[in-house]
Write a protein that holds these residues in place. Structure first.
Motif, PDB file in Angstrom:
ATOM      1  N   ALA A 157       0.827  -1.209   0.000  1.00 29.89           N
ATOM      2  CA  ALA A 157       0.000   0.000   0.000  1.00 29.89           C
ATOM      3  C   ALA A 157       0.858   1.256   0.000  1.00 29.89           C
ATOM      4  N   GLU A 160       2.322   1.801  -3.508  1.00 32.44           N
ATOM      5  CA  GLU A 160       1.319   2.306  -4.442  1.00 32.44           C
ATOM      6  C   GLU A 160       0.954   3.754  -4.133  1.00 32.44           C
ATOM      7  N   ARG A 161       0.899   4.107  -2.850  1.00 29.90           N
ATOM      8  CA  ARG A 161       0.625   5.496  -2.491  1.00 29.90           C
ATOM      9  C   ARG A 161       1.725   6.412  -3.008  1.00 29.90           C
ATOM     10  N   GLY A 281       5.863   6.025   3.265  1.00 27.10           N
ATOM     11  CA  GLY A 281       4.704   6.831   3.622  1.00 27.10           C
ATOM     12  C   GLY A 281       5.074   8.278   3.902  1.00 27.10           C
ATOM     13  N   ALA A 284       5.771   9.925   0.563  1.00 27.97           N
ATOM     14  CA  ALA A 284       4.503  10.163  -0.133  1.00 27.97           C
ATOM     15  C   ALA A 284       3.770  11.349   0.470  1.00 27.97           C
ATOM     16  N   GLU A 285       3.769  11.438   1.786  1.00 29.24           N
ATOM     17  CA  GLU A 285       3.102  12.565   2.461  1.00 29.24           C
ATOM     18  C   GLU A 285       3.729  13.890   2.055  1.00 29.24           C
ATOM     19  N   GLU A 288       2.652  14.684  -1.516  1.00 31.50           N
ATOM     20  CA  GLU A 288       1.253  15.109  -1.527  1.00 31.50           C
ATOM     21  C   GLU A 288       1.093  16.531  -1.021  1.00 31.50           C
TER      22      GLU A 288
END
Length: 293
Positions: A157, A160-161, A281, A284-285, A288
Motif C-alpha cells: 500500500a 502504491e501510495r 509513507g 509520499a506525504e 502530496e
C-alpha cells in the motif's frame, strides 16, 4: 527445524554459521538488531559503529525496547570481552561489501569469530533493498521469529501510495538526500549507491544527484552547491552524528529553506517491511503536501 536439531545459516560471505541448537541470545549491530526486532527477535545486546557514542542512537534503534537490550558501546570501546559480556550464542553483523564486519576493528572481528558463530548480512550498494530485507527475514525465521501478517500488505500500500503521489505531483519536484556536516558543508547522497533511494526512483520519485567528483556514496558539497540542486523535498540524515538541518544558517541555504519540505532519513535503514513502509509513507506525504501547495 526444531530447537533440538543442528542449526545453520549461510551468510552473505558464503560462510555457514552453525550451532548445536537454535541460538537464543543474539548480539547484533544496531541496524541488524532493530531489524530483527521487527521480525519478533529480541537481541540480548547491540553495538554501534565509529559514528556512535556511549548511548544508542535513537535514529537507528527503531522500536527496540532499549530498557531490555544491552548496548555494548561503539568504536574504541568495543573489544571481544565487552562484546561477549552477555554470553551471546550468535552475532549478527552487517557489511558494506568485501565481508568486513562494519563497526568492528578487523582484529576484534577476527577474535570474535574464533569464539562465537557470526552471521554477516551485506547491506551495501550492490544489494537491492528487497534482497537485504529478504535475507533478514530468512534469518529471523530460522531464529524462531515470525513475519508480521500485515507487513507485506502495508508495504504494498505504501509503494502504491508513493507511486500515485509521484505521478500526481506537478513538475516532479526534486528530492535530495543530505547529511549536514557543518555550517559550511553537507554530504549529498549519490542516489544510485543507496538501495533505499533506488527504490524511490523506481517508484517515480525524482531523486537528484550531486555534482560528479570524489566520493563514492557521498559528495561533499558547500551549502551553495546543495541549494543549486534545487530540492523541493530534502531527506535529511537524522543520525546523531549529523547536524540537524534546521540548525543550518548558511545564507545560500536560507534562500531555499522556505520552499523545501523535510523528511527524516536514516542512511542505515531498518531492513524490514514495516520500517520501509513507514519511510515510503513519509515521502509520499511530503509529495502530496507539495502538490497541494
Amino acid at each position: 527445524m526444531t530447537e533440538q536439531s543442528a542449526w545453520s545459516f549461510t551468510d552473505d560471505r558464503g560462510r555457514p554459521a552453525t550451532a548445536d541448537r537454535r541460538p537464543a541470545r543474539v548480539l547484533a549491530y544496531v541496524q541488524a538488531g532493530a531489524t530483527l526486532w521487527d521480525h519478533g527477535i529480541r537481541p540480548e545486546g547491540i553495538f554501534g559503529s565509529g559514528h556512535d557514542g556511549s548511548e544508542p542512537d535513537r535514529a537507528k534503534t527503531g522500536t527496540l525496547p532499549l530498557d531490555a537490550v544491552d548496548y555494548r558501546g561503539a568504536g574504541d570501546d568495543l573489544d571481544v570481552d565487552t562484546l561477549l559480556r552477555g554470553k551471546p550464542d550468535l552475532v549478527v553483523a552487517v557489511s558494506y561489501g568485501h565481508g568486513r564486519l562494519y563497526g568492528l576493528d578487523p582484529d576484534t572481528a577476527k577474535h570474535l569469530e574464533e569464539r562465537v558463530p557470526v552471521v554477516v548480512i551485506d547491506v551495501g550498494q550492490a544489494r537491492t533493498l528487497a534482497r537485504v530485507t529478504g535475507r533478514f527475514a530468512e534469518l529471523a525465521v530460522l531464529l524462531g521469529g515470525a513475519p508480521d501478517p500485515g507487513a507485506a500488505g502495508d508495504l504494498h500500500a505504501a509503494r502504491e501510495r508513493l507511486r500515485a503521489a509521484a505521478r500526481a505531483t506537478p513538475g516532479a519536484p526534486a528530492v535530495a538526500a543530505l547529511s549536514p556536516a557543518s555550517q559550511e558543508q553537507a554530504y549529498a547522497a549519490r542516489p544510485r549507491m543507496w538501495p533505499e533511494l533506488r527504490v524511490l526512483a523506481e517508484l517515480g520519485v525524482s531523486v537528484v544527484s550531486p555534482p560528479e567528483g570524489p566520493g563514492v556514496n557521498w559528495a561533499t558539497v558547500g551549502w551553495a552547491e546543495a541549494a543549486a540542486m534545487e530540492p523541493r523535498i530534502v531527506l535529511t540524515d537524522v543520525r546523531a552524528n549529523a547536524l540537524p538541518l534546521d540548525e543550518i544558517a548558511a545564507p545560500a541555504w536560507e534562500a531555499v529553506r522556505q520552499r523545501t519540505r523535510t523528511v527524516p532519513w536514516n542512511p542505515e535503514p531498518l531492513c524490514s517491511p514495516q520500517a520501509h513502509a513507514r519511510f515510503l509513507g513519509l515521502v509520499a506525504e511530503a509529495l502530496e503536501a507539495t502538490a497541494s501547495g
